[in-house]
Design a protein around this motif. Structure first.
Motif, mmCIF file in Angstrom:
data_model
loop_
_atom_site.group_PDB
_atom_site.id
_atom_site.type_symbol
_atom_site.label_atom_id
_atom_site.label_comp_id
_atom_site.label_asym_id
_atom_site.label_seq_id
_atom_site.Cartn_x
_atom_site.Cartn_y
_atom_site.Cartn_z
ATOM 1 N N GLU A 122 47.965 36.305 36.712
ATOM 2 C CA GLU A 122 47.957 34.838 36.690
ATOM 3 C C GLU A 122 46.548 34.277 36.769
ATOM 4 N N LYS A 123 45.662 34.998 37.441
ATOM 5 C CA LYS A 123 44.279 34.541 37.581
ATOM 6 C C LYS A 123 43.390 34.990 36.428
ATOM 7 N N ARG A 137 50.819 43.091 29.029
ATOM 8 C CA ARG A 137 49.828 42.359 29.819
ATOM 9 C C ARG A 137 48.965 43.263 30.679
ATOM 10 N N ASN A 197 50.958 40.693 39.619
ATOM 11 C CA ASN A 197 51.300 39.378 39.064
ATOM 12 C C ASN A 197 50.266 38.320 39.422
ATOM 13 N N GLU A 198 49.784 38.324 40.651
ATOM 14 C CA GLU A 198 48.752 37.359 41.052
ATOM 15 C C GLU A 198 47.470 37.568 40.256
ATOM 16 N N TYR A 216 55.767 44.035 32.958
ATOM 17 C CA TYR A 216 54.458 43.546 32.564
ATOM 18 C C TYR A 216 54.261 43.547 31.051
ATOM 19 N N TYR A 255 53.609 42.095 43.423
ATOM 20 C CA TYR A 255 53.044 40.775 43.717
ATOM 21 C C TYR A 255 51.540 40.749 43.456
#
Length: 60
Positions: free
Chosen positions: A22-23, A42, A18-19, A39, A15
């Motif tokens: 995303e940012k 990424r 991923n956060e 991933y 988590y």
């Protein structure tokens, strides 16, 4: 921002990574390389084993 996550392929690390992605952060995960992750390209990966002194030298 460049961020290193120790772990990142299990539990709350998934988590967190991923956060951060995303940012828009540049994420590197340091893992043993045993767990599958989704991933892809990424994240950058550093393969380490805490019981292997040579694999930990990238942090010294």
């Amino acid at each position: 921002m460049k961020i290193l996550i120790i772990g990142g392929t299990r539990f709350f690390g998934i988590y967190t990574v991923n956060e951060l992605l995303e940012k828009g952060h540049d994420v590197t995960i340091a893992t043993r390389g045993r767990a599958f992750d989704e991933y892809g390209g990424r994240v950058k990966r550093i393969i380490i084993e805490r019981t292997n002194e040579d694999s930990m030298k990238c942090f010294g």
